[in-house]
Write a protein that holds these residues in place. Sequence first.
Motif, PDB file in Angstrom:
ATOM      1  N   GLY A 187      -7.102  21.968 -54.044  1.00 12.62           N
ATOM      2  CA  GLY A 187      -8.302  21.984 -54.856  1.00 12.62           C
ATOM      3  C   GLY A 187      -8.922  20.588 -55.210  1.00 12.62           C
ATOM      4  O   GLY A 187      -8.413  19.934 -55.293  1.00 12.62           O
ATOM      5  N   VAL A 188     -10.219  20.729 -55.121  1.00 13.09           N
ATOM      6  CA  VAL A 188     -11.071  19.581 -55.689  1.00 13.09           C
ATOM      7  C   VAL A 188     -11.983  19.904 -56.625  1.00 13.09           C
ATOM      8  O   VAL A 188     -12.652  21.058 -56.663  1.00 13.09           O
ATOM      9  CB  VAL A 188     -11.895  18.936 -54.518  1.00 13.09           C
ATOM     10  CG1 VAL A 188     -12.858  17.804 -54.649  1.00 13.09           C
ATOM     11  CG2 VAL A 188     -10.719  18.438 -53.578  1.00 13.09           C
ATOM     12  N   LEU A 189     -12.076  19.063 -57.774  1.00  7.16           N
ATOM     13  CA  LEU A 189     -13.080  19.211 -58.584  1.00  7.16           C
ATOM     14  C   LEU A 189     -14.070  18.015 -58.715  1.00  7.16           C
ATOM     15  O   LEU A 189     -13.502  16.687 -58.370  1.00  7.16           O
ATOM     16  CB  LEU A 189     -12.481  19.184 -60.179  1.00  7.16           C
ATOM     17  CG  LEU A 189     -13.439  19.337 -61.320  1.00  7.16           C
ATOM     18  CD1 LEU A 189     -14.145  20.699 -61.350  1.00  7.16           C
ATOM     19  CD2 LEU A 189     -12.766  19.066 -62.664  1.00  7.16           C
ATOM     20  N   ALA A 190     -15.480  18.180 -58.645  1.00  7.44           N
ATOM     21  CA  ALA A 190     -16.237  17.030 -58.170  1.00  7.44           C
ATOM     22  C   ALA A 190     -17.476  17.305 -59.039  1.00  7.44           C
ATOM     23  O   ALA A 190     -17.993  18.565 -59.145  1.00  7.44           O
ATOM     24  CB  ALA A 190     -16.450  16.980 -56.813  1.00  7.44           C
ATOM     25  N   ASP A 191     -18.161  16.116 -59.359  1.00  8.85           N
ATOM     26  CA  ASP A 191     -19.411  16.365 -59.958  1.00  8.85           C
ATOM     27  C   ASP A 191     -20.543  16.317 -59.008  1.00  8.85           C
ATOM     28  O   ASP A 191     -21.277  15.338 -58.631  1.00  8.85           O
ATOM     29  CB  ASP A 191     -19.688  15.155 -60.900  1.00  8.85           C
ATOM     30  CG  ASP A 191     -19.088  15.501 -62.311  1.00  8.85           C
ATOM     31  OD1 ASP A 191     -19.026  16.672 -62.610  1.00  8.85           O
ATOM     32  OD2 ASP A 191     -18.711  14.415 -62.844  1.00  8.85           O
ATOM     33  N   VAL A 192     -20.411  17.422 -58.272  1.00  9.83           N
ATOM     34  CA  VAL A 192     -21.732  17.711 -57.363  1.00  9.83           C
ATOM     35  C   VAL A 192     -22.006  18.906 -57.515  1.00  9.83           C
ATOM     36  O   VAL A 192     -21.477  19.926 -57.949  1.00  9.83           O
ATOM     37  CB  VAL A 192     -20.917  17.582 -55.776  1.00  9.83           C
ATOM     38  CG1 VAL A 192     -20.729  15.996 -55.432  1.00  9.83           C
ATOM     39  CG2 VAL A 192     -19.804  18.795 -55.427  1.00  9.83           C
ATOM     40  N   SER A 219     -18.575  21.345 -59.277  1.00 10.09           N
ATOM     41  CA  SER A 219     -18.136  22.295 -58.266  1.00 10.09           C
ATOM     42  C   SER A 219     -16.594  22.297 -58.273  1.00 10.09           C
ATOM     43  O   SER A 219     -15.855  21.126 -58.468  1.00 10.09           O
ATOM     44  CB  SER A 219     -18.610  22.025 -57.052  1.00 10.09           C
ATOM     45  OG  SER A 219     -20.168  22.108 -57.122  1.00 10.09           O
ATOM     46  N   ARG A 220     -15.968  23.301 -58.022  1.00  8.51           N
ATOM     47  CA  ARG A 220     -14.542  23.507 -57.730  1.00  8.51           C
ATOM     48  C   ARG A 220     -14.429  24.050 -56.517  1.00  8.51           C
ATOM     49  O   ARG A 220     -14.986  25.186 -56.372  1.00  8.51           O
ATOM     50  CB  ARG A 220     -13.980  24.544 -58.923  1.00  8.51           C
ATOM     51  CG  ARG A 220     -12.525  24.432 -58.910  1.00  8.51           C
ATOM     52  CD  ARG A 220     -11.876  23.222 -59.336  1.00  8.51           C
ATOM     53  NE  ARG A 220     -10.447  23.478 -59.524  1.00  8.51           N
ATOM     54  CZ  ARG A 220      -9.259  22.587 -59.513  1.00  8.51           C
ATOM     55  NH1 ARG A 220      -9.786  21.272 -58.786  1.00  8.51           N
ATOM     56  NH2 ARG A 220      -8.065  22.685 -59.732  1.00  8.51           N
ATOM     57  N   TYR A 221     -13.894  23.507 -55.590  1.00  8.75           N
ATOM     58  CA  TYR A 221     -13.617  23.952 -54.282  1.00  8.75           C
ATOM     59  C   TYR A 221     -12.316  24.059 -53.773  1.00  8.75           C
ATOM     60  O   TYR A 221     -11.335  23.252 -54.337  1.00  8.75           O
ATOM     61  CB  TYR A 221     -14.148  22.998 -53.163  1.00  8.75           C
ATOM     62  CG  TYR A 221     -15.750  22.988 -53.351  1.00  8.75           C
ATOM     63  CD1 TYR A 221     -16.694  24.069 -53.253  1.00  8.75           C
ATOM     64  CD2 TYR A 221     -16.572  21.721 -53.776  1.00  8.75           C
ATOM     65  CE1 TYR A 221     -17.906  23.932 -53.140  1.00  8.75           C
ATOM     66  CE2 TYR A 221     -17.822  21.767 -53.802  1.00  8.75           C
ATOM     67  CZ  TYR A 221     -18.670  22.987 -53.528  1.00  8.75           C
ATOM     68  OH  TYR A 221     -19.986  23.094 -53.448  1.00  8.75           O
ATOM     69  N   TYR A 222     -11.871  24.963 -52.905  1.00  8.24           N
ATOM     70  CA  TYR A 222     -10.467  25.026 -52.594  1.00  8.24           C
ATOM     71  C   TYR A 222     -10.538  25.531 -51.108  1.00  8.24           C
ATOM     72  O   TYR A 222     -11.166  26.179 -50.476  1.00  8.24           O
ATOM     73  CB  TYR A 222      -9.723  26.390 -53.175  1.00  8.24           C
ATOM     74  CG  TYR A 222      -9.662  26.240 -54.836  1.00  8.24           C
ATOM     75  CD1 TYR A 222      -8.820  25.756 -55.472  1.00  8.24           C
ATOM     76  CD2 TYR A 222     -10.668  26.766 -55.556  1.00  8.24           C
ATOM     77  CE1 TYR A 222      -8.728  25.681 -56.960  1.00  8.24           C
ATOM     78  CE2 TYR A 222     -10.798  26.810 -56.944  1.00  8.24           C
ATOM     79  CZ  TYR A 222      -9.438  26.321 -57.674  1.00  8.24           C
ATOM     80  OH  TYR A 222      -9.670  26.352 -58.946  1.00  8.24           O
ATOM     81  N   VAL A 223      -9.321  25.259 -50.364  1.00 10.58           N
ATOM     82  CA  VAL A 223      -9.014  25.643 -48.895  1.00 10.58           C
ATOM     83  C   VAL A 223      -7.561  25.694 -48.920  1.00 10.58           C
ATOM     84  O   VAL A 223      -6.617  25.233 -49.774  1.00 10.58           O
ATOM     85  CB  VAL A 223      -9.251  24.331 -48.048  1.00 10.58           C
ATOM     86  CG1 VAL A 223     -10.763  24.182 -47.884  1.00 10.58           C
ATOM     87  CG2 VAL A 223      -8.566  23.233 -48.250  1.00 10.58           C
ATOM     88  N   THR A 257     -21.310  16.243 -50.873  1.00  6.71           N
ATOM     89  CA  THR A 257     -19.752  15.788 -51.080  1.00  6.71           C
ATOM     90  C   THR A 257     -19.935  14.644 -52.116  1.00  6.71           C
ATOM     91  O   THR A 257     -20.901  13.944 -52.391  1.00  6.71           O
ATOM     92  CB  THR A 257     -19.224  15.064 -49.801  1.00  6.71           C
ATOM     93  OG1 THR A 257     -20.049  13.989 -49.208  1.00  6.71           O
ATOM     94  CG2 THR A 257     -19.255  16.288 -48.913  1.00  6.71           C
ATOM     95  N   GLY A 258     -18.677  14.025 -52.773  1.00  9.18           N
ATOM     96  CA  GLY A 258     -18.722  13.082 -53.531  1.00  9.18           C
ATOM     97  C   GLY A 258     -17.312  12.849 -53.873  1.00  9.18           C
ATOM     98  O   GLY A 258     -16.261  13.438 -53.424  1.00  9.18           O
ATOM     99  N   PRO A 259     -17.021  11.885 -54.787  1.00  7.69           N
ATOM    100  CA  PRO A 259     -15.510  11.511 -55.231  1.00  7.69           C
ATOM    101  C   PRO A 259     -14.821  12.695 -56.134  1.00  7.69           C
ATOM    102  O   PRO A 259     -15.606  13.235 -56.687  1.00  7.69           O
ATOM    103  CB  PRO A 259     -15.648  10.321 -56.162  1.00  7.69           C
ATOM    104  CG  PRO A 259     -16.996  10.443 -56.494  1.00  7.69           C
ATOM    105  CD  PRO A 259     -17.971  10.919 -55.453  1.00  7.69           C
ATOM    106  N   ALA A 260     -13.578  12.911 -56.020  1.00  9.12           N
ATOM    107  CA  ALA A 260     -12.834  13.844 -56.387  1.00  9.12           C
ATOM    108  C   ALA A 260     -12.555  13.487 -57.953  1.00  9.12           C
ATOM    109  O   ALA A 260     -12.165  12.338 -58.213  1.00  9.12           O
ATOM    110  CB  ALA A 260     -11.617  14.173 -55.862  1.00  9.12           C
ATOM    111  N   LEU A 261     -12.879  14.591 -59.019  1.00  9.54           N
ATOM    112  CA  LEU A 261     -12.453  14.217 -60.260  1.00  9.54           C
ATOM    113  C   LEU A 261     -10.781  14.448 -60.483  1.00  9.54           C
ATOM    114  O   LEU A 261     -10.081  14.059 -61.312  1.00  9.54           O
ATOM    115  CB  LEU A 261     -13.137  14.998 -61.704  1.00  9.54           C
ATOM    116  CG  LEU A 261     -14.803  14.514 -61.467  1.00  9.54           C
ATOM    117  CD1 LEU A 261     -15.362  15.606 -62.189  1.00  9.54           C
ATOM    118  CD2 LEU A 261     -15.015  13.227 -61.934  1.00  9.54           C
TER     119      LEU A 261
END
Length: 394
Positions: A187-192, A219-223, A257-261
């Motif tokens: 999972g990635v949390l990012a300010d996008v 946004s919160r994304y998962y793979v 896309t952007g850096p991960a929080l």
Amino acid sequence: MRTQVAIIGAGPAGLLLGQLLYKSGVDAVIVEQRSPDYVLGRIRAGVLEQVSMDLLDKAGVGARAHAEGLPHDGIELLFKGQRHRINLHELTGGSRVTVYGQTEVTRDLMDARAAAGLTTVYDAQNVQVHDFNGQHPRVTYEKDGQTHELACDFIAGCDGYHGVCRASAPADLLKTYERVYPFGWLGVLADVPPVSHELIYANTERGFALCSMRSATRSRYYVQVPSTDKIENWTIDQFWAELGNRLDPEARANLVTGPALEMSIAPLRSFVAEPMRFGRMFLAGDAAHIVPPTGAKGLNLAASDVGYLWTALTEFYTEKSAVGIDTYSDRCLRRVWRAERFSWWFTSLMHRFPETGEFGQKIQEAELDYLVNSRAASVSLAENYVGLPMNFGT
């Protein structure tokens, strides 16, 4: 120190129970082994059922969730390269979910508890529960180099999967059920901004993906990744590339896309402990059950446990009735197993299982095709996703 209810754990379940009891005139002290900053720093789910929103309102802390939360009337299922919308609102006769981060729920509850001047003991070490099979339970803990004792009428174990409460239950009375899945979620949390205004659940030959959000700008994304994978094997650029490979062309084009929080891998498991009551100690939330996050049931299931326990304890003190206490475990477990079934089913439908190969992928695609084209199947999904109704008073 003495209180009516000793709550172990200051996560959202413990804090919500404390606030509900306060509104009902029942005294409660919360004991938490971590610091407030640690509790707030835990990144968790963010989809609230109507039952959870109703309980926040009853606790007097729902205003910000209503003002800043994102009401969602549908979800999208992506398979074979195309998205199909499940209209939750229409299929359920008006129900919806609200996207509002668990961290924000915890913050709202913490602020309300502090404003009311209620007692929460943070950084409590060596927390132990005692004598819960009798009439005079106790909780002991160490803080600032001293041992403290909290006498109480009841103990509420809201201290999570690794907490002391379930671990203290008599082994001969406790039965557990578990299913560990052969994959996890990276999972990635990012300010996008999110790729879509509703959640996208993707079934692909490369594995599952989920596009979620916390707000219109976060946004919160998962793979899906193998359970043996390690976070150090991934860079943020590799994550964005893999996520894009699992999306349809429109979503891929919208992906910012952007850096991960925050970036982490979470294992998936189904777990239930029975019963959820041992004398005058009750288990609630992750202390009693874990669901895979696919169905967004974890926090909501904890909230429904708390709703049952709140009404049971309130009835005990205001009506001198033990009916709610005596039926707490059975009522909770009926709802727990329904949520476990749905979460297991949705996980099985959307993820790539290594042992089933291409045949398994084709079976999933056939079931998804039936699901989005059968109103009866779509209604079943929608009803379970928004949360089955419940009445805390019966």
